[in-house]
Design an enzyme around this catalytic site. Structure first.
Site: not given
Ligand code: DMJ
Length: 613
Positions: A244, A248, A377, A512
């Site tokens: 995270e 970010r 994912d 998404e």
């Molecule tokens: C974000 O932090 C990123 O896109 C991550 O890959 C998946 N979760 C969140 C958004 O849904």
């Protein structure tokens, strides 16, 4: 002698005696005399006609009057003005024009079958072959006058600009809440007008930096930059999640450095990047999930020595770029070691990976479950994007990506009822569950990106099918907003494709679907993708906007009367969702060109490396 019936018709020709003075009195007498000279049948016919005209006049007058009044007040909705979007307290109104061509044949919700039909009409009219639809008229392209084209172009530009302005306005509103109640903290809690801390590093502010730059919000950017330069410190005794904070914070700082050239962001990126490196000090070189950036220690969660596969394989774009910028290979070597190991690991099914990997053994654990959703994912997303970032030379990455796409097609794709939507289910010990996380909606965008960079054209076809499904996850809900997880009906006779379990009815303002709409629009220019995005933005404004500033996640996308706000604005709403909305509505392919940049999984654009590197 004429028979009586014929005499009636010739009697009109009798001449008038007396002098012509043109006075009123004379005219009155003359008319009366003429009337008296008419036969009874002629008089009846004239009276009947007059009565008929009178009745028609009475019946149609309210419509005409209303039409005149609307024209005068500018309220005629056919003129393209629509009032909409209320926030949770119905205090917010934002008026934007809809282009006439887009209003035609498309409505938000309704019976799914009808939506499907309307959709195909939209597709047909917007496929753009022989006709142009403008102001409800269907015009042969060859017959459009130059002046008409110019007018249409001007209207299009105005229209695009007003959508972009709506996104800027949404950003400012979100930013107002953050600034008033959560400045310098991780996340805004807009309902309680307070904040929540996760890492205590100003997460929302950093995530939003490059969005402000792209949206052209100079004042907001300047004050945020000031905070980064003077207040942001990573010298804190705090545990952060490697994944995270990489996507970010490190991603956000690196991209803002690239967009602005301002070295303050690069210095901060180097600082956080080096503080995250202890995560890679494991027996297997598969990183721990958590790092204490003040103490330089790292560990797994208390209950396991496993890390999540998506997490350990989705920090590569950022650390590879950090090595390129600093000239220090240690970052790149650490993250590529993870990719090399995962490339060789046993336990995949047709290129699909399990969800967990052990930091001691370096092996997959909890095998048998394969998903494109949570915990796996962005593994798939980063295979493709690293290959693009590095100039399409790293064949192992490409090989793994192509194999995984085939694995998805072979094992996870199914069709729903009644609309026949293609969805990506989950494989659990050989059994397919028709469950699809909203997170999976990154996939259409990634497939489209791959096709754009030369991968098979059928990837683009699958992308188009899947984005339709992701859109329906919104359109079939009462609020027009997607649930966190959808279950698809596969039985004949089902009424609706998407079903939602009670525990899955929340919406976290995730990006998404908007992200994929952006890619699909960039590559196809099919206006329906903008239209779908516009509809989703309106629904965010209608059901998640908080009047005092900010937007809130909601608990129930199925209850438009009480969506039940969760009192949290995730940082990715500013970092990703609003940025992708803006890019979706922009007609400028050079605004973050997809031939020059690759977006990390938090929507932070990083440069595709120049040829020589
Ligand atoms: C974000 O932090 C990123 O896109 C991550 O890959 C998946 N979760 C969140 C958004 O849904």
């Amino acid at each position: 002698m004429l028979p009586p019936s014929e005499r009636d018709f010739v009697s009109l020709t009798l001449s008038e005696s007396g002098s012509y003075t043109n006075g009123k009195q004379w005219r009155r007498q003359s008319c009366w005399r003429k009337w008296k000279q008419l036969s009874r049948l002629q008089r009846s016919l004239i009276l009947f006609t007059l009565m008929l005209l009178l009745v028609c006049g009475i019946v149609t007058s309210p419509t005409i009057i209303a039409h005149w009044r609307d024209d005068a007040l500018g309220e005629n909705t056919d003129d393209g003005k629509q009032p909409f979007v209320l926030d949770l307290k119905n205090e917010y109104k934002f008026i934007l024009p809809e282009p006439p061509s887009e209003k035609k044949g498309f409505r938000k919700r309704g019976p799914p079958v009808l939506q499907g039909r309307l959709q195909s009409r939209t597709n047909a009219s917007e496929g753009g072959k022989p006709v142009v639809s403008w102001r409800e008229a269907v015009i042969d392209k060859g017959q459009v006058l130059d002046t008409d084209i110019k007018e249409a172009e001007i209207q299009e530009i105005t229209h695009a600009e007003s959508r972009l302005e709506a996104v800027r306005e949404a950003f400012r509103h979100a930013w107002k809440g953050y600034k008033d109640f959560a400045w310098g903290h991780d996340e805004l809690k807009p309902i309680s007008k307070s904040y929540g801390e996760w890492f205590g590093l100003g997460l929302t502010l950093i995530d939003a930096l490059d969005t402000m730059w792209i949206l052209g919000l100079k004042d907001e950017f300047a004050e945020a930059r000031e905070w980064v330069a003077t207040e942001l410190s990573f010298d804190k005794n705090v545990d952060v999640n490697l994944f995270e904070s990489t996507i970010r914070i490190l991603g956000g700082l690196l991209s803002t450095y690239h967009l602005t050239g301002d070295s303050v962001f690069l210095e901060k990126a180097k600082d956080i990047g080096s503080r995250l490196m202890p995560a890679f000090n494991t027996a297997s070189k598969i990183p721990y999930s958590d790092v204490n950036i003040g103490k330089g220690t790292a560990h797994s969660p208390q209950w396991t020595s496993d890390s999540t596969v998506a997490e350990v394989t989705s920090v590569q774009l950022e650390f590879r770029e950090l090595s390129r910028l600093t000239g220090d290979p240690k970052y790149k070597l650490a993250v590529m070691e993870v990719m090399n190991q995962v490339h060789k690991l046993d336990g995949k099914t047709d290129g699909l990976v399990p969800m967990f990997i052990n930091t001691n053994s370096g092996k997959f654990t909890h095998q048998g479950i394969y998903t494109l959703g949570a915990r796996a994912d962005s593994y798939y997303e980063y295979l493709l994007k690293q290959w693009i970032q590095g100039g399409k030379k790293e064949n192992d990455l490409l090989e793994d990506y192509l194999q995984a796409v085939e694995g998805v097609k072979k094992n996870l794709l199914r069709k729903s009822n009644p609309l026949g939507l293609t969805f990506v289910g989950e494989l659990s010990h050989g059994h397919l569950s028709p469950k699809m996380d909203h997170l999976v909606c990154f996939l259409p965008g990634t497939l489209a990106l791959g096709a754009h960079h030369g991968l098979p054209a059928d990837h683009m076809e699958l992308a188009k099918e899947l984005i339709e499904t992701c859109y329906q996850m919104y359109a079939q809900m009462e609020t027009g907003l997607s649930p966190e997880i959808a279950h698809f009906n596969m039985h004949e006779g089902s009424k609706q494709d998407v079903e939602v379990k009670i525990a899955d009815r929340h919406n976290l303002l995730r990006p998404e679907t908007v992200e994929s709409l952006f890619y699909l629009y960039r590559f196809t220019k099919d206006k329906k993708y903008q239209l779908w995005g516009w509809e989703i933005l309106q629904n965010f404004n209608k059901y998640t906007r908080v009047s005092t500033g900010g937007y809130s996640s909601i608990n129930n996308v199925r209850d438009p009367d009480y969506p039940n706000p969760r009192d949290k604005m995730e940082s990715f709403f500013l970092g990703e969702t609003l940025k992708y909305f803006y890019l979706l509505f922009s007609e400028d392919p050079d605004l973050i060109s997809l031939d020059k940049y690759v977006f990390n999984t938090e929507a932070h654009p990083l440069p595709i490396w120049p040829e020589a590197e």
